[in-house]
Design a protein around this motif. Structure first.
Motif, PDB file in Angstrom:
ATOM      1  N   ILE A 127     -17.064  -9.975 -14.559  1.00 51.44           N
ATOM      2  CA  ILE A 127     -17.176  -9.820 -13.704  1.00 51.44           C
ATOM      3  C   ILE A 127     -16.244  -9.572 -12.572  1.00 51.44           C
ATOM      4  N   GLU A 128     -16.715  -7.878 -11.542  1.00 56.93           N
ATOM      5  CA  GLU A 128     -15.747  -7.471 -10.805  1.00 56.93           C
ATOM      6  C   GLU A 128     -16.513  -7.891  -9.630  1.00 56.93           C
ATOM      7  N   VAL A 129     -15.262  -9.415  -8.919  1.00 55.56           N
ATOM      8  CA  VAL A 129     -16.680  -9.896  -8.096  1.00 55.56           C
ATOM      9  C   VAL A 129     -15.401  -9.385  -6.811  1.00 55.56           C
ATOM     10  N   GLY A 130     -13.719  -8.995  -6.763  1.00 52.65           N
ATOM     11  CA  GLY A 130     -13.454  -8.635  -5.760  1.00 52.65           C
ATOM     12  C   GLY A 130     -12.650  -7.874  -5.824  1.00 52.65           C
ATOM     13  N   HIS A 131     -11.702  -6.786  -4.994  1.00 47.15           N
ATOM     14  CA  HIS A 131     -10.656  -5.546  -5.498  1.00 47.15           C
ATOM     15  C   HIS A 131      -9.790  -5.511  -4.354  1.00 47.15           C
ATOM     16  N   ILE A 132      -9.263  -5.509  -4.314  1.00 50.21           N
ATOM     17  CA  ILE A 132      -7.354  -5.847  -3.328  1.00 50.21           C
ATOM     18  C   ILE A 132      -6.902  -4.029  -3.300  1.00 50.21           C
ATOM     19  N   PHE A 133      -6.546  -3.663  -2.255  1.00 54.96           N
ATOM     20  CA  PHE A 133      -5.193  -1.907  -2.790  1.00 54.96           C
ATOM     21  C   PHE A 133      -4.803  -2.094  -1.501  1.00 54.96           C
ATOM     22  N   TYR A 134      -3.709  -1.371  -1.162  1.00 57.29           N
ATOM     23  CA  TYR A 134      -2.626  -0.754  -0.723  1.00 57.29           C
ATOM     24  C   TYR A 134      -2.542   0.303  -0.826  1.00 57.29           C
ATOM     25  N   PHE A 135      -2.540   1.106   0.388  1.00 59.16           N
ATOM     26  CA  PHE A 135      -2.765   2.866   0.425  1.00 59.16           C
ATOM     27  C   PHE A 135      -2.467   3.561   0.884  1.00 59.16           C
ATOM     28  N   GLY A 136      -1.246   2.757   1.911  1.00 64.53           N
ATOM     29  CA  GLY A 136      -0.220   3.386   2.913  1.00 64.53           C
ATOM     30  C   GLY A 136      -1.193   4.458   3.045  1.00 64.53           C
ATOM     31  N   ASP A 137      -0.458   5.817   4.168  1.00 60.41           N
ATOM     32  CA  ASP A 137      -0.807   6.215   5.051  1.00 60.41           C
ATOM     33  C   ASP A 137      -1.983   7.366   4.774  1.00 60.41           C
ATOM     34  N   LYS A 138      -2.940   6.531   3.887  1.00 64.91           N
ATOM     35  CA  LYS A 138      -3.963   7.446   2.740  1.00 64.91           C
ATOM     36  C   LYS A 138      -5.152   8.409   4.103  1.00 64.91           C
ATOM     37  N   TYR A 139      -5.332   7.338   4.184  1.00 61.40           N
ATOM     38  CA  TYR A 139      -6.198   7.681   5.610  1.00 61.40           C
ATOM     39  C   TYR A 139      -5.760   7.550   7.594  1.00 61.40           C
ATOM     40  N   SER A 140      -4.623   6.943   7.170  1.00 60.75           N
ATOM     41  CA  SER A 140      -3.756   7.060   8.878  1.00 60.75           C
ATOM     42  C   SER A 140      -3.316   8.331   8.970  1.00 60.75           C
ATOM     43  N   LYS A 141      -2.483   9.136   7.694  1.00 58.29           N
ATOM     44  CA  LYS A 141      -1.647  10.253   8.471  1.00 58.29           C
ATOM     45  C   LYS A 141      -3.050  10.960   9.331  1.00 58.29           C
ATOM     46  N   PRO A 142      -3.974  11.606   8.057  1.00 61.49           N
ATOM     47  CA  PRO A 142      -5.336  12.212   8.433  1.00 61.49           C
ATOM     48  C   PRO A 142      -5.947  12.140   9.532  1.00 61.49           C
ATOM     49  N   MET A 143      -5.819  11.299   9.656  1.00 57.67           N
ATOM     50  CA  MET A 143      -6.785  10.839  11.245  1.00 57.67           C
ATOM     51  C   MET A 143      -5.945  10.438  12.538  1.00 57.67           C
ATOM     52  N   LYS A 144      -4.332  10.476  11.814  1.00 57.41           N
ATOM     53  CA  LYS A 144      -3.234  10.319  12.436  1.00 57.41           C
ATOM     54  C   LYS A 144      -3.725   8.710  13.771  1.00 57.41           C
ATOM     55  N   ALA A 145      -3.706   8.163  12.498  1.00 54.89           N
ATOM     56  CA  ALA A 145      -3.663   6.267  13.164  1.00 54.89           C
ATOM     57  C   ALA A 145      -2.553   6.154  13.537  1.00 54.89           C
ATOM     58  N   VAL A 146      -1.012   6.097  14.499  1.00 60.17           N
ATOM     59  CA  VAL A 146      -0.484   6.141  14.594  1.00 60.17           C
ATOM     60  C   VAL A 146       0.353   4.673  15.284  1.00 60.17           C
ATOM     61  N   VAL A 147       1.433   4.198  15.202  1.00 65.12           N
ATOM     62  CA  VAL A 147       2.212   4.054  16.471  1.00 65.12           C
ATOM     63  C   VAL A 147       3.593   3.898  16.326  1.00 65.12           C
ATOM     64  N   ALA A 148       3.955   3.680  17.221  1.00 61.56           N
ATOM     65  CA  ALA A 148       5.832   3.819  17.803  1.00 61.56           C
ATOM     66  C   ALA A 148       6.093   2.328  17.203  1.00 61.56           C
ATOM     67  N   GLY A 149       7.575   2.862  16.780  1.00 57.09           N
ATOM     68  CA  GLY A 149       8.527   2.115  16.036  1.00 57.09           C
ATOM     69  C   GLY A 149       8.697   1.262  17.245  1.00 57.09           C
ATOM     70  N   PRO A 150       9.589  -0.115  16.943  1.00 54.23           N
ATOM     71  CA  PRO A 150      10.886   0.056  17.546  1.00 54.23           C
ATOM     72  C   PRO A 150      12.169   0.826  18.060  1.00 54.23           C
ATOM     73  N   ASP A 151      12.151   2.092  17.313  1.00 53.75           N
ATOM     74  CA  ASP A 151      12.615   3.473  17.734  1.00 53.75           C
ATOM     75  C   ASP A 151      12.443   4.092  18.156  1.00 53.75           C
ATOM     76  N   GLY A 152      11.213   4.052  18.652  1.00 51.03           N
ATOM     77  CA  GLY A 152       9.702   4.980  19.654  1.00 51.03           C
ATOM     78  C   GLY A 152       9.553   5.656  18.801  1.00 51.03           C
ATOM     79  N   VAL A 153       9.985   6.320  18.036  1.00 50.64           N
ATOM     80  CA  VAL A 153       9.211   7.051  16.387  1.00 50.64           C
ATOM     81  C   VAL A 153       7.541   6.651  16.495  1.00 50.64           C
TER      82      VAL A 153
END
Length: 439
Positions: free
Chosen positions: A281-307
């Motif tokens: 029985i699957e009781v949990g699922h974890i995954f990494y999806f990178g910028d799948k949502y942050s890119k289209p939804m423009k969730a951005v942070v400035a890095g140390p380089d200011g970019v």
RNA sequence: CGGGGCGUAGCGCAGCCUGGUAGCGCAUCUGCUUUGGGAGCAGAGGGUCGCAGGUUCAAAUCCUGCCGCCCCGACCA
């Protein structure tokens, strides 16, 4: 709680709709009531279990550094249009309109909402990492709900979302959840196997499902036997340290669900005696999806380089209601449920075998008070029923302990205690019995 | 969504084929007896037979449509 005043409607026979044992037992023990296909009311006993499962999930999330929020069940369609999923999600999404004809939906998950919250406040890499989670009801209009709470349409899910500045940091967040999940299941008396899962369009190795072995499970798993024996890491690990070795130890051995299974690799990597094929029985699922949502939804942070760059995200789900079913699948016998101590609706039942007989009543009340003052959640069976009926319904409901007070024992100055899981019984004076149950 | 099955009292079921006063077990209520593993006897209550329409003197039963629920498969906490 006095059972005579409680609401615990047990059934002698299982409704014919219920096919698998956990569903039958949940109905018979009076934990849930079906209101529609895949939609259940939680009755008092079931609610107590649900709250305990939920609390364990919460504590392990907190321990691993995640922070609880609560997002709404109703979400704006516009957010999902931003991510592009409003049109993609399909029939499983329950879509509704408010009085202004505005499109809403009953959330099947919350990537969009959490991304919207995150982007409103977090602008700098200095505020990362962050992991926000909530435990909230979800709705998925399943084609085919089944097996009671195992695949409901309305279900309680813990969903956590991690936000990191880059992939390396995201992997650290992923590792924390990976290990926290193993600890969570272990606390519920479950042995979960992490198996490689389909990572979706992003690819990579950062997607795992957690499977509880049970022959009624919907998933087929192929794994190295040693992985089953390997325990959870335990709470006392350095959550801010390098968790990679602990994760590697558990991902090195072959383990895959059917869609990821590679028969040739399985044969090559796992000696024949260690090859395990089972259902789970699957009781949990974890995954990494990178910028799948942050890119289209423009969730951005400035890095140390200011970019500014899109934040790297992962999501981590646990089916809380499903876990209730999974625990029962993993822990029951002919007579009924055997709750692990950590999630039992009550710790102990005091069974008065002769209600109305003063000496027995007094002894039962004394036991009840003694257990309660020791902080034990206690159900006093003061129903005017015959002993057989009491034992049958209490075994069905499956509290970890029964403290049995009968006329013969009272005359001899003793009571009996019974451990539900093993059936082991001891006859001893009340004080000693209380001590044994207090632990 | 494809295939299969089922809707009759709170739960489990019979009755339907072959139309003619709606039944059984458990549960519930009353009384008596009982009391360490779902008691016995006696009595009682509880039903729009999923819904709607049709056929018929007469429908739980036959016909049509709809709704609901379950199982298998394809998809997913």
């Amino acid at each position: 709680m006095r059972l005579s005043r409680y609401f615990m409607p047990t059934l002698r026979e299982a409704p014919s709709d219920a096919q698998i044992v956990s569903h039958q037992l949940m109905l018979r023990a009076g934990l849930i009531r079906q209101e529609a296909a895949g939609i259940y009311a939680f009755l008092p006993l079931g609610l107590r279990v649900l709250k305990k499962v939920e609390q364990i999930v919460r504590e392990e999330m907190n321990r691993a550094g995640a922070i609880e929020v609560l997002m709404p069940t109703l979400q704006l369609a516009d957010l999902w249009r931003e991510s592009g999923r409003y049109d993609d999600y399909g029939e499983e999404m329950l879509r509704i309109k408010d009085r202004h004809e505005r499109d809403l939906l009953y959330g099947p998950t919350a990537e969009e909402v959490i991304t919207e919250i995150f982007r409103a406040y977090v602008k700098s890499y200095k505020d990362l990492p962050k992991n926000l989670y909530n435990i909230q009801w979800k709705f998925r209009d399943e084609r085919r709900p089944r097996f009671g709470v195992m695949r409901g349409r309305e279900f309680l899910m813990k969903d956590a979302y991690s936000f990191d500045v880059d992939e390396a940091a995201a992997r650290r967040s992923y590792n924390r959840m990976f290990l926290a999940y193993l600890n969570t299941y272990a606390r519920m008396g479950l042995r979960a196997i992490p198996v490689r899962a389909d990572a979706g369009p992003i690819g990579g190795d950062l997607s795992h499902e957690f499977i509880i072995l049970a022959n009624t499970g919907e998933s087929e798993v192929f794994a190295h036997q040693d992985l089953v024996e390997m325990g959870a890491p335990g709470p006392d690990i350095d959550w801010d340290g390098d968790l990679q070795p602990l994760v590697d130890q558990r991902t090195r051995l072959y383990a895959a669900s059917d869609e990821m299974h590679d028969a040739a690799r399985f044969k090559k990597e796992v000696p024949e005696a260690k090859r395990m094929t089972a259902r789970g029985i699957e009781v949990g699922h974890i995954f990494y999806f990178g910028d799948k949502y942050s890119k289209p939804m423009k969730a951005v942070v400035a890095g140390p380089d200011g970019v500014e760059r899109p934040v790297q995200m992962g999501s981590y789900g646990v089916g809380v209601t499903r876990l209730m079913g999974a625990i029962i699948e993993a822990s029951h016998d002919e007579a009924g449920i055997i709750w692990p101590d950590s999630v039992a609706p009550f710790d102990v039942a005091v069974v008065n075998l002769r209600v109305g007989e003063a000496a027995v009543d007094q002894a039962a009340e004394a036991a009840y008070r003694g257990l309660q003052s020791a902080g034990k959640e206690t159900l006093l069976d003061d129903r005017d029923e015959r002993p057989g009926a009491k034992f049958a319904s209490l075994d069905l409901v499956g509290l970890p302990w029964q403290l049995i007070v009968g006329p013969k024992g009272v005359a001899d100055g003793v009571v009996e205690i019974k451990r539900r899981a093993t059936g082991e019984r001891q006859t001893l004076p009340l004080e000693a019995a209380l001590k044994a149950i207090r632990g």
